[in-house]
Design a protein around this motif. Structure first.
Motif, mmCIF file in Angstrom:
data_model
loop_
_atom_site.group_PDB
_atom_site.id
_atom_site.type_symbol
_atom_site.label_atom_id
_atom_site.label_comp_id
_atom_site.label_asym_id
_atom_site.label_seq_id
_atom_site.Cartn_x
_atom_site.Cartn_y
_atom_site.Cartn_z
ATOM 1 N N PHE A 1 -10.980 61.499 37.447
ATOM 2 C CA PHE A 1 -12.097 61.758 36.550
ATOM 3 C C PHE A 1 -12.781 63.104 36.772
ATOM 4 O O PHE A 1 -13.361 63.651 35.839
ATOM 5 C CB PHE A 1 -13.118 60.624 36.668
ATOM 6 C CG PHE A 1 -12.565 59.307 36.210
ATOM 7 C CD1 PHE A 1 -12.153 59.132 34.899
ATOM 8 C CD2 PHE A 1 -12.433 58.249 37.089
ATOM 9 C CE1 PHE A 1 -11.637 57.928 34.467
ATOM 10 C CE2 PHE A 1 -11.905 57.037 36.671
ATOM 11 C CZ PHE A 1 -11.518 56.877 35.356
ATOM 12 N N LEU A 2 -12.714 63.655 37.962
ATOM 13 C CA LEU A 2 -13.354 64.945 38.217
ATOM 14 C C LEU A 2 -12.715 66.077 37.405
ATOM 15 O O LEU A 2 -13.445 66.854 36.769
ATOM 16 C CB LEU A 2 -13.341 65.255 39.715
ATOM 17 C CG LEU A 2 -14.167 66.447 40.161
ATOM 18 C CD1 LEU A 2 -15.649 66.200 39.873
ATOM 19 C CD2 LEU A 2 -13.962 66.706 41.632
ATOM 20 N N MET B 1 -11.176 65.841 34.577
ATOM 21 C CA MET B 1 -11.503 65.620 33.164
ATOM 22 C C MET B 1 -12.934 66.049 32.871
ATOM 23 O O MET B 1 -13.206 66.680 31.838
ATOM 24 C CB MET B 1 -11.297 64.145 32.801
ATOM 25 C CG MET B 1 -9.843 63.755 32.817
ATOM 26 S SD MET B 1 -9.384 62.048 32.425
ATOM 27 C CE MET B 1 -10.831 61.148 32.184
ATOM 28 N N GLY B 2 -13.857 65.740 33.767
ATOM 29 C CA GLY B 2 -15.245 66.150 33.577
ATOM 30 C C GLY B 2 -15.419 67.654 33.645
ATOM 31 O O GLY B 2 -16.156 68.237 32.844
ATOM 32 N N VAL B 3 -14.735 68.295 34.581
ATOM 33 C CA VAL B 3 -14.834 69.748 34.707
ATOM 34 C C VAL B 3 -14.262 70.434 33.468
ATOM 35 O O VAL B 3 -14.824 71.419 32.974
ATOM 36 C CB VAL B 3 -14.123 70.221 35.996
ATOM 37 C CG1 VAL B 3 -13.962 71.728 36.015
ATOM 38 C CG2 VAL B 3 -14.875 69.743 37.218
ATOM 39 N N SER B 4 -13.160 69.913 32.929
ATOM 40 C CA SER B 4 -12.577 70.538 31.740
ATOM 41 C C SER B 4 -13.496 70.396 30.535
ATOM 42 O O SER B 4 -13.577 71.294 29.703
ATOM 43 C CB SER B 4 -11.208 69.935 31.441
ATOM 44 O OG SER B 4 -11.343 68.601 30.993
ATOM 45 N N ALA C 1 -11.829 51.188 49.939
ATOM 46 C CA ALA C 1 -12.935 51.846 49.242
ATOM 47 C C ALA C 1 -12.755 53.362 49.217
ATOM 48 O O ALA C 1 -12.984 54.011 48.183
ATOM 49 C CB ALA C 1 -14.256 51.474 49.908
ATOM 50 N N ILE C 2 -12.331 53.941 50.325
ATOM 51 C CA ILE C 2 -12.096 55.389 50.363
ATOM 52 C C ILE C 2 -10.944 55.772 49.445
ATOM 53 O O ILE C 2 -11.017 56.762 48.700
ATOM 54 C CB ILE C 2 -11.846 55.858 51.812
ATOM 55 C CG1 ILE C 2 -13.138 55.754 52.624
ATOM 56 C CG2 ILE C 2 -11.309 57.279 51.837
ATOM 57 C CD1 ILE C 2 -12.960 56.024 54.096
ATOM 58 N N ALA C 3 -9.871 54.994 49.450
ATOM 59 C CA ALA C 3 -8.725 55.279 48.580
ATOM 60 C C ALA C 3 -9.120 55.175 47.113
ATOM 61 O O ALA C 3 -8.723 56.017 46.295
ATOM 62 C CB ALA C 3 -7.581 54.330 48.906
ATOM 63 N N ALA C 4 -9.888 54.154 46.755
ATOM 64 C CA ALA C 4 -10.322 54.004 45.368
ATOM 65 C C ALA C 4 -11.251 55.151 44.971
ATOM 66 O O ALA C 4 -11.150 55.690 43.859
ATOM 67 C CB ALA C 4 -11.022 52.661 45.181
ATOM 68 N N GLY C 5 -12.134 55.541 45.857
ATOM 69 C CA GLY C 5 -13.036 56.655 45.553
ATOM 70 C C GLY C 5 -12.306 57.972 45.373
ATOM 71 O O GLY C 5 -12.583 58.723 44.441
ATOM 72 N N LEU C 6 -11.348 58.250 46.265
ATOM 73 C CA LEU C 6 -10.585 59.500 46.138
ATOM 74 C C LEU C 6 -9.712 59.503 44.886
ATOM 75 O O LEU C 6 -9.610 60.527 44.195
ATOM 76 C CB LEU C 6 -9.721 59.711 47.383
ATOM 77 C CG LEU C 6 -10.458 60.204 48.622
ATOM 78 C CD1 LEU C 6 -9.503 60.258 49.809
ATOM 79 C CD2 LEU C 6 -11.070 61.562 48.371
ATOM 80 N N SER C 7 -9.072 58.375 44.593
ATOM 81 C CA SER C 7 -8.218 58.345 43.403
ATOM 82 C C SER C 7 -9.055 58.484 42.138
ATOM 83 O O SER C 7 -8.648 59.167 41.196
ATOM 84 C CB SER C 7 -7.385 57.069 43.374
ATOM 85 O OG SER C 7 -8.221 55.935 43.337
ATOM 86 N N ALA C 8 -10.220 57.859 42.097
ATOM 87 C CA ALA C 8 -11.102 58.028 40.938
ATOM 88 C C ALA C 8 -11.579 59.474 40.828
ATOM 89 O O ALA C 8 -11.664 60.032 39.726
ATOM 90 C CB ALA C 8 -12.282 57.077 41.037
ATOM 91 N N ALA C 9 -11.875 60.099 41.960
ATOM 92 C CA ALA C 9 -12.310 61.499 41.931
ATOM 93 C C ALA C 9 -11.190 62.405 41.432
ATOM 94 O O ALA C 9 -11.445 63.328 40.642
ATOM 95 C CB ALA C 9 -12.763 61.930 43.320
ATOM 96 N N PHE C 10 -9.955 62.154 41.870
ATOM 97 C CA PHE C 10 -8.832 62.986 41.432
ATOM 98 C C PHE C 10 -8.502 62.786 39.958
ATOM 99 O O PHE C 10 -7.916 63.657 39.326
ATOM 100 C CB PHE C 10 -7.589 62.723 42.271
ATOM 101 C CG PHE C 10 -7.632 63.356 43.626
ATOM 102 C CD1 PHE C 10 -8.024 64.666 43.791
ATOM 103 C CD2 PHE C 10 -7.283 62.642 44.754
ATOM 104 C CE1 PHE C 10 -8.074 65.256 45.039
ATOM 105 C CE2 PHE C 10 -7.319 63.210 46.008
ATOM 106 C CZ PHE C 10 -7.722 64.520 46.149
#
Length: 124
Positions: free
Chosen positions: A26-27, A29-32, A15-24
């Motif tokens: 999608f975050l 892309m959202g910021v841009s 769960a932590i790995a999936a959350g971090l990879s999704a953050a790296f």
């Protein structure tokens, strides 16, 4: 009966790995998009790595030098992968290991000279 609580650390790790990879993914892309850095243009979307358009007919002919450069990269990448363990174990292998590596490097140097002479490294 199997106690499923023993699997909890593994599930937590996944769960932590999936959350971090999704953050790296999608975050940024959202910021841009929020900051206005997302501005696709035709020049930005053109090919830049391989030199030919990516979405064309699969039977389209292209220059064989792309393959030669890729093979050269793989060869010298393997050279680096062999040099690190050799350098670490040189005190154990001694002169025999040193001589073997010099033969290996000599063969690679001859291959590089051949590619250079044939013009595989010249780009138009």
């Amino acid at each position: 009966m199997v106690d499923l609580t023993e699997y909890m650390p593994i599930l937590l790790f996944i769960a932590i790995a999936a959350g971090l990879s999704a953050a790296f993914v999608f975050l940024p892309m959202g910021v841009s998009r929020l900051t206005g850095a997302h501005n696709p243009q035709a020049e930005k979307l053109t090919e830049y790595e391989c030199g030919f358009p990516a979405f064309e007919d699969a039977r389209h002919q292209f220059d064989v030098r792309f393959y030669l450069v890729a093979i050269s990269f793989i060869i010298f990448d393997l050279e680096a992968a062999f040099l690190f363990p050799w350098a670490v174990s040189l005190d154990v292998t001694g002169w025999v290991g040193w001589g073997g590596m010099m033969v290996f490097l000599g063969i690679l140097a001859i291959g590089l000279a051949y590619e250079w002479k044939k013009g595989a490294l010249d780009w138009e």
